[in-house]
Design an enzyme around this catalytic site. Structure first.
Site, short mmCIF file in Angstrom:
data_model
loop_
_atom_site.label_atom_id
_atom_site.label_comp_id
_atom_site.label_asym_id
_atom_site.label_seq_id
_atom_site.Cartn_x
_atom_site.Cartn_y
_atom_site.Cartn_z
N ALA A 1 -9.54 5.76 3.39
CA ALA A 1 -9.39 6.91 4.30
C ALA A 1 -10.63 7.78 4.38
O ALA A 1 -11.26 8.09 3.37
CB ALA A 1 -8.21 7.79 3.94
N GLY A 2 -10.96 8.14 5.60
CA GLY A 2 -12.04 9.08 5.85
C GLY A 2 -13.35 8.45 6.30
O GLY A 2 -14.25 9.15 6.76
N LYS B 1 0.88 -1.16 0.00
CA LYS B 1 0.00 0.00 0.00
C LYS B 1 0.92 1.22 0.00
O LYS B 1 1.56 1.53 1.01
CB LYS B 1 -0.91 0.03 1.23
CG LYS B 1 -1.69 1.36 1.33
CD LYS B 1 -2.56 1.49 2.55
CE LYS B 1 -2.94 2.95 2.75
NZ LYS B 1 -3.87 3.16 3.87
N ALA C 1 -9.49 1.75 8.79
CA ALA C 1 -8.82 1.31 10.02
C ALA C 1 -9.47 2.00 11.21
O ALA C 1 -10.23 1.37 11.96
CB ALA C 1 -7.33 1.61 9.96
N SER C 2 -9.22 3.31 11.35
CA SER C 2 -9.67 4.03 12.55
C SER C 2 -11.16 3.85 12.82
O SER C 2 -11.56 3.75 13.99
CB SER C 2 -9.38 5.52 12.40
OG SER C 2 -8.03 5.74 12.12
N GLY D 1 -8.17 9.21 9.15
CA GLY D 1 -8.55 9.29 10.56
C GLY D 1 -9.56 10.36 10.90
O GLY D 1 -9.93 10.51 12.06
#
Lengths: 70, 258
Positions: free
Chosen positions: B186-187, B99, B208-209, B160
Site C-alpha cells: 500500500a502507498g 491477505k 495495485a493502484s 491508493g
C-alpha cells in the site's frame, strides 16, 4: 417463505435448498458456479452441502463470487 | 545474486518479488497484459456479492497466467467479518492463503490493530496462511509474526494514496523485528517507491493502484518489475554510507601544482 439474499428480501418455496437459491442467482450471469461461496446466517455453507441444506424462513444468505481486488 | 533470487513465503518459493493487486483494472484484456508484463506469480483477488462480481473472464485470465491467488478480506471492519470472509475465500478460490485486511477508518483505510491481531490468531488456528496487511509498527509486526502469520505487510502510506513510503525508518525497524517475510503493501505511487521498499530490506512489494490506475498499466507494470529487481540488487550489493561532506572519488595523490 421469506429470506434475505444479498441484502434483499426474497420469496422462495418452503424447503428450498441453498443450491436452488444459488442456481437462481447464477442463471443468466457469466460468473458460473465455479468460484461461488455462500454464507448462511454468518457461517460458510460448503459447496458439498448446498444440495442438502434446506433453508428456513428468515435465513440471511450471502452469495459471493470473485472480483478484482487489491 | 540477481534481482530475481527467490523469496519464500508459507513454504513456497517465488522468483518474482512483485505481488500484484487486480483492484482498479479497467478491462480483462489490460489485466492479462499487465500481469504478464509484471512477471508476478502472486495476485490478489476479492469476493463480492454475485450481482456486483466480475464475470468469469477474470478467473480465466488469472488461470491462464498461471499465478497463485491471494484472496483478500478488503472491506472488513471486524475480526468476525474478516474470519468469515477468509473462510468464504477459501471456499471460492480453493486456497488457504489470505491477505488479511481489517480496516479501522474509512477515510484513511488504516488497519485496526486490535481486530487485525484477533483475526490473525483465529485464522492461523484455522489453518490459514495469513499474510497480514498492517501498519508500519514494528511491535505490532512482531505480534503478528509471533501469532503465526506467514508474512507481515506494512503500509508505506494509505491504500491508493500513491504517497510512497512516508516513514522508511519504521519499515527498516520492522524488517529487523521479524523473521518472516516483510512485504511493503500500500502507498506505492511509482517505480522509485518500489525500489526504496526493496532497498530497505523488504522481501517483496504488493501494489495495485499504482499499476492498474496508471495511464499505461502494462508499461507501469514493467517499470515496477524493474524497480523491484533493481532495489533488491542494490540492497544485496551494500550501499555506501551517507556522509555529511564530500568524499572525492578521484585520488588526491599525484595532483599537479598548476
Amino acid at each position: 417463505m421469506q429470506l434475505t439474499v444479498n441484502g434483499a428480501g426474497t420469496d422462495v418455496p418452503d424447503g428450498a435448498t441453498v443450491a436452488a437459491v444459488v442456481e437462481g442467482l447464477v442463471a443468466g450471469r457469466a460468473t458460473g458456479h465455479g468460484r461461488v461461496a455462500v454464507a448462511r446466517n454468518g457461517d460458510v455453507v460448503p459447496r458439498s452441502a448446498w444440495e442438502t441444506t434446506r433453508l428456513t424462513a428468515g435465513d440471511v444468505l450471502e452469495v459471493l463470487a470473485p472480483t478484482a481486488g487489491g | 545474486m540477481t534481482g530475481t533470487d527467490p523469496w519464500i513465503v508459507a513454504g513456497e518459493a517465488f522468483s518474482s518479488r512483485l505481488v500484484l493487486g487486480t483492484g482498479g483494472i479497467s478491462s480483462m484484456e489490460v489485466l492479462e497484459r499487465t500481469v504478464r508484463a509484471s512477471g508476478t506469480q502472486l495476485v490478489t483477488v476479492a469476493l463480492r456479492r454475485i450481482e456486483a462480481s466480475a464475470d468469469a473472464a477474470m478467473m480465466r485470465v488469472l488461470d491462464r497466467c498461471g499465478v497463485r491467488l491471494l484472496p483478500n478480506t478488503a472491506g472488513c471492519r471486524t475480526a468476525r467479518e474478516a474470519v468469515l470472509t477468509a473462510r468464504l475465500g477459501r471456499e471460492a478460490f480453493g486456497t488457504d492463503w489470505v491477505k488479511l485486511e481489517v480496516i479501522g477508518d474509512e477515510r484513511t483505510l488504516l488497519p485496526d490493530a486490535v481486530e487485525l491481531l484477533d483475526a490473525a490468531e483465529h485464522l492461523v488456528d484455522d489453518g490459514f496462511r495469513v499474510l497480514a496487511y498492517t501498519t508500519d509498527d514494528a511491535v505490532l509486526g512482531r505480534r503478528l509474526a509471533d501469532a503465526g502469520c506467514a508474512a507481515v505487510m506494512p503500509l508505506g502510506s494509505p491504500i491508493g494514496s500513491g504517497l510512497g513510503i512516508r516513514n522508511p525508518h519504521a519499515i527498516a525497524l520492522l524488517r529487523e523485528a521479524v523473521d518472516v517475510p516483510v512485504v511493503l503493501d500500500a502507498g506505492i505511487g511509482t517505480a522509485s517507491d518500489a525500489a526504496l521498499a526493496m532497498e530497505l530490506g523488504c522481501d517483496a512489494v504488493l501494489l495495485a493502484s499504482a499499476v492498474t490506475r496508471a495511464r499505461d498499466p502494462e508499461r507501469m507494470a514493467r517499470a515496477m518489475r524493474s524497480a523491484v529487481e533493481a532495489g533488491r540488487l542494490a540492497r544485496s550489493a551494500g550501499r555506501i554510507p551517507r556522509r555529511w561532506h564530500a568524499e572525492a572519488s578521484t585520488q588526491f595523490e599525484g595532483l599537479p601544482q598548476l
